[in-house]
Design a protein around this motif. Sequence first.
Motif, PDB file in Angstrom:
ATOM      1  N   ASN A 217       0.154  -8.027   0.271  1.00 41.18           N
ATOM      2  CA  ASN A 217       1.362  -7.646  -0.478  1.00 41.18           C
ATOM      3  C   ASN A 217       0.883  -8.340  -1.904  1.00 41.18           C
ATOM      4  N   ASP A 218       0.419  -7.544  -2.685  1.00 46.58           N
ATOM      5  CA  ASP A 218       0.105  -7.996  -3.937  1.00 46.58           C
ATOM      6  C   ASP A 218       0.072  -6.808  -5.040  1.00 46.58           C
ATOM      7  N   PRO A 219       0.841  -7.059  -6.302  1.00 47.09           N
ATOM      8  CA  PRO A 219       1.008  -6.112  -7.207  1.00 47.09           C
ATOM      9  C   PRO A 219      -0.081  -5.474  -7.666  1.00 47.09           C
ATOM     10  N   ARG A 220      -1.418  -5.702  -7.167  1.00 47.50           N
ATOM     11  CA  ARG A 220      -2.506  -5.165  -7.978  1.00 47.50           C
ATOM     12  C   ARG A 220      -2.971  -4.281  -6.751  1.00 47.50           C
ATOM     13  N   VAL A 221      -2.243  -4.151  -5.558  1.00 43.41           N
ATOM     14  CA  VAL A 221      -2.459  -3.367  -4.431  1.00 43.41           C
ATOM     15  C   VAL A 221      -1.249  -2.300  -4.466  1.00 43.41           C
ATOM     16  N   ILE A 222      -1.681  -0.954  -5.003  1.00 43.90           N
ATOM     17  CA  ILE A 222      -0.471  -0.038  -5.368  1.00 43.90           C
ATOM     18  C   ILE A 222      -0.657   1.037  -4.437  1.00 43.90           C
ATOM     19  N   HIS A 223       0.319   1.404  -3.849  1.00 46.43           N
ATOM     20  CA  HIS A 223       0.524   2.869  -2.921  1.00 46.43           C
ATOM     21  C   HIS A 223       0.239   4.029  -3.843  1.00 46.43           C
TER      22      HIS A 223
END
Length: 495
Positions: A217-223
């Motif tokens: 859960n990281d803002p740089r990991v984006i669906h």
Amino acid sequence: MTFIVDLPQTYGCMNSNAGYDSLEEPSFKNMAQDKLHDLICVGFGPASLAIAIALHDTLDPRHSKPSMQRHPKVCFLEKQVQFSWHSGMLVPGSKMQISFIKDLATLRNPRSEFTFLNYLQNQGRLAQFVNLGTFLPTRLEFEDYLRWCAERFQDVVAYGQEVVQVAPDKTDSESAIIDCFAVLSRNVKTGVVSVDRARHVVIAVGGRPIIPAPFPNDPRVIHSSAYCSSLPALLKDTLKPYHIGVVGSGQSAAEIFHDLHMRYPNAKTTLILRDSTLRPSDDSPFVNEIFNSERIDHFYNQSAEERRRALSSDKATNYGVVRIELIERIYDEMYIQRIKTPVECEWQHRILPQRAVSKVEHDNAQGPIRVQIRSIAADGSGIGDESPETLEVDALMLATGYVRNAHETLLKQVQPLRPQGHNEWRVGRDYAVHLDRNKVSAKAGIWLQGCNESTHGLSDSLLSVLATRGGEIVESILGEQLRGKSVEPEYRASL
């Protein structure tokens, strides 16, 4: 517009007829809060919008002459604060994968004012669209068409209302039979919970993005569903030499990989896919007939094992595949790169097939994300023999699909009403949930949309059948009432 609407005062819905000067003015009328709805739709995406259009057309005297003692009271509850369709994937230049004729009305009623062609006429672009010589509009234009349709129903939609539960209810407190449902929704801005009641409830909330392990859960990991809305805010300097990873082998992954080359011309991009290559989708004429609405009957009447085999056989029409035109564009770009830079490890853009992400980690929010990938055995049976490779990226895009099980949570309180021996939700051909009719009145029911692929086929979560399915839902829920049969007096809610 010809049906009457019951909206709680807390919704604050406003009348909006902008853009409809040439169309018949809607005639809406708010009802008192103690009235019972005939129908509440949970979600107002394309599936529910198709139902609204089908109901409008059914009540339109230009198309039919329904015999009714009163018009049905209908409301749509939508979590988003305004209508939006896949806004995160409105990639510049991306096109629809189905013909514009498969809009929300044409295949059910070509005379409907909600056809894509009528939208073009209303917008003054019909002749120009014809000159394009295509059946595939851009996704941007189709989203505008959907928004154009949705604007007509502003007074029956409560935006910013997230439905959190559907529970059994009664209009007669002394009766043992459930004859309606309470729909609890939370205002996304104020947190205030409202309760509405309806004889019939349709759940059409769409899919929830899948973020599988081991992705954190990281803002740089984006669906992928948030690509256009989130990545530009994260990587603001379009000329900076970022490194961006993309995971997936389907249309969304390919579109993002291709768009990154133009959006960030100096960035390195790496496409990671489990498959051995990008594969083209099969949209040949005979195969494409699996998305015809009449094929649903055949699919539904098959055994569970036959359905599983059919879904597996037809997978190449929709899952993990890419339109051939996009594959060819990507291949051309990769070929030009090969001319300029013969050494592959020095390429600006790389495709890494037969790889799986095994670990994702980072030291701090400012440092790079380390993505460890391992090779997959050629037969797909497990991890290959090669040593793992580590990529350092500034952002990671995940085109990892959706799960469509929101109804499981929403209907938790309804589980005791399933027929004896039913440990899972089952639906009929008309999408109505099987309920124990010794406990639930025949005048009440729940319908599911977009989560019935295992029983209704690959088209269930797609646009292809929405026009005809919307008509089927209206007929299933309100058919007798619309024909003037078994129409009851005005409902009175028990407080």
